[in-house]
Write an enzyme that holds these catalytic residues in place. Sequence first.
Site, PDB file in Angstrom:
ATOM      1  N   GLY A   1       0.784  -1.245   0.000  1.00 26.25           N
ATOM      2  CA  GLY A   1       0.000   0.000   0.000  1.00 26.25           C
ATOM      3  C   GLY A   1       0.808   1.285   0.000  1.00 26.25           C
TER       4      GLY A   1
ATOM      5  N   MET B   1      -3.930  -7.325  -7.022  1.00 27.72           N
ATOM      6  CA  MET B   1      -3.367  -8.369  -7.865  1.00 27.72           C
ATOM      7  C   MET B   1      -4.408  -9.350  -8.392  1.00 27.72           C
ATOM      8  SD  MET B   1      -0.525  -7.346  -8.346  1.00 27.72           S
ATOM      9  CE  MET B   1       1.049  -6.686  -7.869  1.00 27.72           C
TER      10      MET B   1
ATOM     11  N   LEU C   1     -10.180  -7.920 -12.899  1.00 31.50           N
ATOM     12  CA  LEU C   1     -11.590  -7.572 -12.717  1.00 31.50           C
ATOM     13  C   LEU C   1     -12.351  -7.857 -14.005  1.00 31.50           C
ATOM     14  CD1 LEU C   1     -10.908  -4.229 -10.879  1.00 31.50           C
ATOM     15  CD2 LEU C   1     -11.790  -6.330  -9.845  1.00 31.50           C
TER      16      LEU C   1
ATOM     17  N   ASN D   1      -5.436   2.164 -13.016  1.00 31.80           N
ATOM     18  CA  ASN D   1      -4.443   1.257 -12.452  1.00 31.80           C
ATOM     19  C   ASN D   1      -3.057   1.875 -12.605  1.00 31.80           C
ATOM     20  OD1 ASN D   1      -3.321  -1.230 -11.469  1.00 31.80           O
ATOM     21  ND2 ASN D   1      -2.835  -1.829 -13.567  1.00 31.80           N
TER      22      ASN D   1
ATOM     23  N   HIS E   1       1.054   0.631 -13.049  1.00 32.36           N
ATOM     24  CA  HIS E   1       1.843  -0.557 -13.386  1.00 32.36           C
ATOM     25  C   HIS E   1       3.315  -0.148 -13.507  1.00 32.36           C
ATOM     26  CE1 HIS E   1       2.580  -4.531 -15.035  1.00 32.36           C
ATOM     27  NE2 HIS E   1       3.325  -3.959 -15.952  1.00 32.36           N
TER      28      HIS E   1
HETATM   29  C1  GAR Z   1       3.397  -1.207  -7.414  1.00 38.34           C
HETATM   30  O1  GAR Z   1       4.718  -1.238  -7.905  1.00 38.34           O
HETATM   31  C2  GAR Z   1       2.402  -1.274  -8.551  1.00 38.34           C
HETATM   32  O2  GAR Z   1       2.820  -0.580  -9.690  1.00 38.34           O
HETATM   33  C3  GAR Z   1       2.337  -2.759  -8.817  1.00 38.34           C
HETATM   34  O3  GAR Z   1       2.329  -3.323  -7.529  1.00 38.34           O
HETATM   35  C4  GAR Z   1       3.083  -2.489  -6.652  1.00 38.34           C
HETATM   36  C5  GAR Z   1       2.228  -2.210  -5.437  1.00 38.34           C
HETATM   37  O4  GAR Z   1       2.965  -1.505  -4.479  1.00 38.34           O
HETATM   38  N1  GAR Z   1       1.173  -3.120  -9.575  1.00 38.34           N
HETATM   39  C6  GAR Z   1       1.171  -4.031 -10.530  1.00 38.34           C
HETATM   40  O5  GAR Z   1       2.131  -4.697 -10.826  1.00 38.34           O
HETATM   41  C7  GAR Z   1      -0.161  -4.187 -11.261  1.00 38.34           C
HETATM   42  N2  GAR Z   1      -0.004  -4.921 -12.448  1.00 38.34           N
HETATM   43  P1  GAR Z   1       2.253  -0.775  -3.281  1.00 38.34           P
HETATM   44  O6  GAR Z   1       1.309  -1.809  -2.646  1.00 38.34           O
HETATM   45  O7  GAR Z   1       3.344  -0.398  -2.357  1.00 38.34           O
HETATM   46  O8  GAR Z   1       1.500   0.399  -3.817  1.00 38.34           O
END
Ligand code: GAR
Length: 213
Positions: free
Chosen positions: A14, A94, A97, A111, A113
């Site tokens: 988060g 993760m 949807l 989103n 990424h």
């Molecule tokens: C982040 O790096 C985000 O970009 C990635 O998960 C991490 C979450 O970090 N999301 C993906 O890979 C989606 N495909 P966080 O929980 O510290 O925000």
Amino acid sequence: MKKLRVGVLASGRGSNLQALLHQSLAGKIDVEVAVVISDVEDALALSRARAAGVPAVYVPPGKFRTKLEPESEKEYVETLLTHGVEVVVLAGFMRILHDDFLNAFPDKVVNIHPSLLPAFPGLNVQKKAIDCGVKWSGATVHFVNAGVDAGPIILQAVVPVLDDDTPETLAARILVEEHRIYPEALQLIAEKRIRIDGRRVIGEPPPTTGESR
Ligand code: GAR
């Protein structure tokens, strides 16, 4: 200006949620986090929300690993609607949807990424970028459609890939940019400064003086 009510879906640490809460609570963006929902009961994201006084809800995902069960997906939608959510913010959520969810928030799910999409969708993308030998990577904020890490791109930020990078060092460099561009992208939505045109996200002209937004 009326604040944009967002609902954040997060599965883990988060840190993007935290960056958003920080900007929001400091009044730097016209965005209010109305609720945080997680598919992981002990996700740090839920604790961060509670610490900020934001409703934090665990909604069990059901038996699948990469998606939500239909009943569970319904509960996500209901929880978001109950909290008056206008835009859904995926922040390290993760699970994929499906249409029922996306149709409940048409063009209103975003989103982030950790790659320069459309390069490297999916998982372990920092390792994929290093293994592929690209010299630049970065972060992408995009609207969500039925594809995986697809959908019209709102903002991107670029970082170099260094010779001695590991997936962890590259991820950390990208994360700094994530925390910067996600709140910025939501502010563009809050101010109605962008619109979707096919695959593209186009800037709207600024309102003329005196016009209310
Ligand atoms: C982040 O790096 C985000 O970009 C990635 O998960 C991490 C979450 O970090 N999301 C993906 O890979 C989606 N495909 P966080 O929980 O510290 O925000």
